[in-house]
Design a protein around this motif. Sequence first.
Motif, mmCIF file in Angstrom:
data_model
loop_
_atom_site.group_PDB
_atom_site.id
_atom_site.type_symbol
_atom_site.label_atom_id
_atom_site.label_comp_id
_atom_site.label_asym_id
_atom_site.label_seq_id
_atom_site.Cartn_x
_atom_site.Cartn_y
_atom_site.Cartn_z
ATOM 1 N N TYR A 11 0.827 -1.138 0.063
ATOM 2 C CA TYR A 11 -0.055 -0.051 0.085
ATOM 3 C C TYR A 11 0.713 1.270 0.164
ATOM 4 O O TYR A 11 1.458 1.509 0.892
ATOM 5 C CB TYR A 11 -1.021 0.051 1.308
ATOM 6 N N THR A 41 -4.855 3.136 6.348
ATOM 7 C CA THR A 41 -5.163 1.364 6.166
ATOM 8 C C THR A 41 -5.982 1.196 7.207
ATOM 9 O O THR A 41 -7.088 0.410 6.838
ATOM 10 C CB THR A 41 -3.851 0.608 6.437
ATOM 11 N N LEU A 44 -9.292 2.278 5.651
ATOM 12 C CA LEU A 44 -9.763 1.257 4.448
ATOM 13 C C LEU A 44 -10.501 0.051 5.118
ATOM 14 O O LEU A 44 -11.309 -0.368 4.492
ATOM 15 C CB LEU A 44 -8.620 1.052 3.693
ATOM 16 N N THR A 56 -13.790 5.008 -1.051
ATOM 17 C CA THR A 56 -12.947 5.170 -0.306
ATOM 18 C C THR A 56 -11.593 5.311 -1.149
ATOM 19 O O THR A 56 -10.656 6.084 -1.017
ATOM 20 C CB THR A 56 -12.672 4.457 0.968
ATOM 21 N N LEU A 57 -11.361 4.044 -1.794
ATOM 22 C CA LEU A 57 -10.245 4.052 -2.548
ATOM 23 C C LEU A 57 -10.366 5.041 -3.782
ATOM 24 O O LEU A 57 -9.326 5.388 -4.572
ATOM 25 C CB LEU A 57 -9.871 2.741 -3.422
ATOM 26 N N GLU A 60 -8.733 8.292 -2.968
ATOM 27 C CA GLU A 60 -7.482 8.131 -3.213
ATOM 28 C C GLU A 60 -6.770 8.358 -4.626
ATOM 29 O O GLU A 60 -5.735 8.067 -4.761
ATOM 30 C CB GLU A 60 -7.001 7.162 -2.151
ATOM 31 N N MET A 63 -7.511 2.209 -7.362
ATOM 32 C CA MET A 63 -6.547 1.173 -7.224
ATOM 33 C C MET A 63 -5.391 1.246 -7.529
ATOM 34 O O MET A 63 -4.053 0.948 -7.028
ATOM 35 C CB MET A 63 -7.077 -0.090 -7.634
ATOM 36 N N VAL A 66 -3.014 3.422 -5.494
ATOM 37 C CA VAL A 66 -2.412 3.187 -4.098
ATOM 38 C C VAL A 66 -1.528 1.874 -3.777
ATOM 39 O O VAL A 66 -1.369 1.486 -2.821
ATOM 40 C CB VAL A 66 -3.705 2.782 -3.256
ATOM 41 N N PRO A 108 -11.172 -1.706 -6.831
ATOM 42 C CA PRO A 108 -10.447 -2.632 -6.421
ATOM 43 C C PRO A 108 -10.843 -3.953 -6.886
ATOM 44 O O PRO A 108 -12.199 -4.184 -7.100
ATOM 45 C CB PRO A 108 -10.361 -2.496 -4.984
#
Length: 235
Positions: A11, A41, A44, A56-57, A60, A63, A66, A108
Amino acid sequence: MTVQELHVAGYRSIRELTLPLAQVNIIVGPNGVGKTNLYRTMVLLGAAASGSFARTLAEEGGMPSVLWAGQRSKGPVRMTLRVRLDQLVYELQCGLTPPPGGPFELDPDIKEESLWLLDKRRRLPMLERAAGSAFVRDVEGHRVTFPFSLWGSESVLSQVVEPHRFPLLSVVRQQLMNFRFYHHFRTDSGAPLRVEQVGVTHSRPLTERIRKATPCRVVELDKSGGETVLAGGGG
């Protein structure tokens, strides 16, 4: 139920880290060593339990953004999050969405998901997910299979919500959803923390409160990805 250990691999700036935790933990280190990433983390894990993992990802950057960007060994590219809650260990492994990803290529793809119950030296599987299907042990210990009926971008924890049938899943889900995050505190003159408070007496003597003080663990991170325990312990 307390968080006793956190494991993170793949990560952002964290290639692989296993961190034993006490009731109170202080993470210190210079800028850029991954303190915020370690904190994220936990965010997450809470998102995985609540059904907002993909969103949430996405906040950021998705996928691809991150995943660990350094040198990798041969094999699948994955991000792994694992947490130990007393005698329960929950693990989530995810990677990139297989092509063609289309409009959801930032989502993801959960490759594996597991929940184990620790019984002395044995790990009893309570949940196992792989290759699009999963099984969960119910309250009577029977394996209940969910073949190809799960969203690939969200956890089993968030999709199998039947506390009376799967109590251990419910316990872990609730514990992860109970995480609270306070990443930014206002420090200006009007901040709530600066408002005068009314003083009150405490029912326990000061000596008792000191004797029962919460143990604290201090961990220093460095830019090589290593850690040094400066002080602390369990309890």
